[in-house]
Design a protein around this motif. Structure first.
Motif, PDB file in Angstrom:
ATOM      1  N   LEU A   1       0.878  -1.163   0.000  1.00 16.68           N
ATOM      2  CA  LEU A   1       0.000   0.000   0.000  1.00 16.68           C
ATOM      3  C   LEU A   1       0.916   1.213   0.000  1.00 16.68           C
ATOM      4  CD1 LEU A   1      -2.743   1.434   0.310  1.00 16.68           C
ATOM      5  CD2 LEU A   1      -2.456   1.211   2.778  1.00 16.68           C
TER       6      LEU A   1
ATOM      7  N   SER B   1       1.080  -5.094   2.853  1.00 15.45           N
ATOM      8  CA  SER B   1      -0.329  -5.466   2.964  1.00 15.45           C
ATOM      9  C   SER B   1      -0.450  -6.966   2.762  1.00 15.45           C
ATOM     10  CB  SER B   1      -1.149  -4.728   1.906  1.00 15.45           C
ATOM     11  OG  SER B   1      -2.501  -5.099   1.982  1.00 15.45           O
TER      12      SER B   1
ATOM     13  N   MET C   1      -2.582   0.542  -4.259  1.00 16.14           N
ATOM     14  CA  MET C   1      -2.146  -0.794  -3.881  1.00 16.14           C
ATOM     15  C   MET C   1      -1.494  -1.400  -5.112  1.00 16.14           C
ATOM     16  SD  MET C   1      -2.321  -2.820  -1.229  1.00 16.14           S
ATOM     17  CE  MET C   1      -3.787  -3.146  -0.304  1.00 16.14           C
TER      18      MET C   1
ATOM     19  N   THR D   1      -3.525   7.111  -2.582  1.00 14.48           N
ATOM     20  CA  THR D   1      -3.258   5.768  -2.084  1.00 14.48           C
ATOM     21  C   THR D   1      -3.387   4.820  -3.255  1.00 14.48           C
ATOM     22  OG1 THR D   1      -5.567   5.329  -1.504  1.00 14.48           O
ATOM     23  CG2 THR D   1      -4.195   6.323   0.192  1.00 14.48           C
TER      24      THR D   1
END
Length: 121
Positions: free
Chosen positions: A3, A104, A72, A70
């Protein structure tokens, strides 16, 4: 999976969005945030404009408006994501931002229930 949280200047948002898309990393979330770092940019700017009245400026740094993105990414795309964000946002001046990379353990696509790296594309 990683992340990536990046705090960047508002003025760099559009350029960052395009660079991430060009790097084949188009999926991310952006939100307005406010914060401050160690710099005293307000005091430095005030001294440059009117050194005689610097003492009238509050010594407490104000919160600055920024954008937080953000995203991922799979482990193998982490370096690409970080390098892309730095390339666009690095000016060499205080306030360029910060990037945080966080491990993550999983990702789940709500629509299908799929798990893992397949949900990132």
């Amino acid at each position: 999976m990683k992340l990536i949280l990046a705090i960047i200047r508002i003025a760099k948002m559009q350029e960052t969005k395009m660079a991430l898309q060009d790097a084949d990393l188009p999926s991310f979330t952006a939100m307005p945030v406010q914060g401050r770092g160690q710099g005293h940019g307000d005091l430095e700017k005030a001294a440059n404009y009117d050194p005689e009245h610097r003492e009238l400026i509050s010594v407490t740094p104000r919160l600055k408006s920024k954008r937080m993105i953000t995203l991922m990414v799979s482990d193998d795309k982490k370096d690409l994501a970080v390098e892309t964000i730095i390339k666009v946002n690095q000016t060499g001046a205080s306030g360029d931002g910060k990037i945080f990379v966080i491990d993550s353990s999983d990702s789940i696509r709500v629509r299908t229930g799929e798990k893992g790296d397949i949900t990132l594309d």
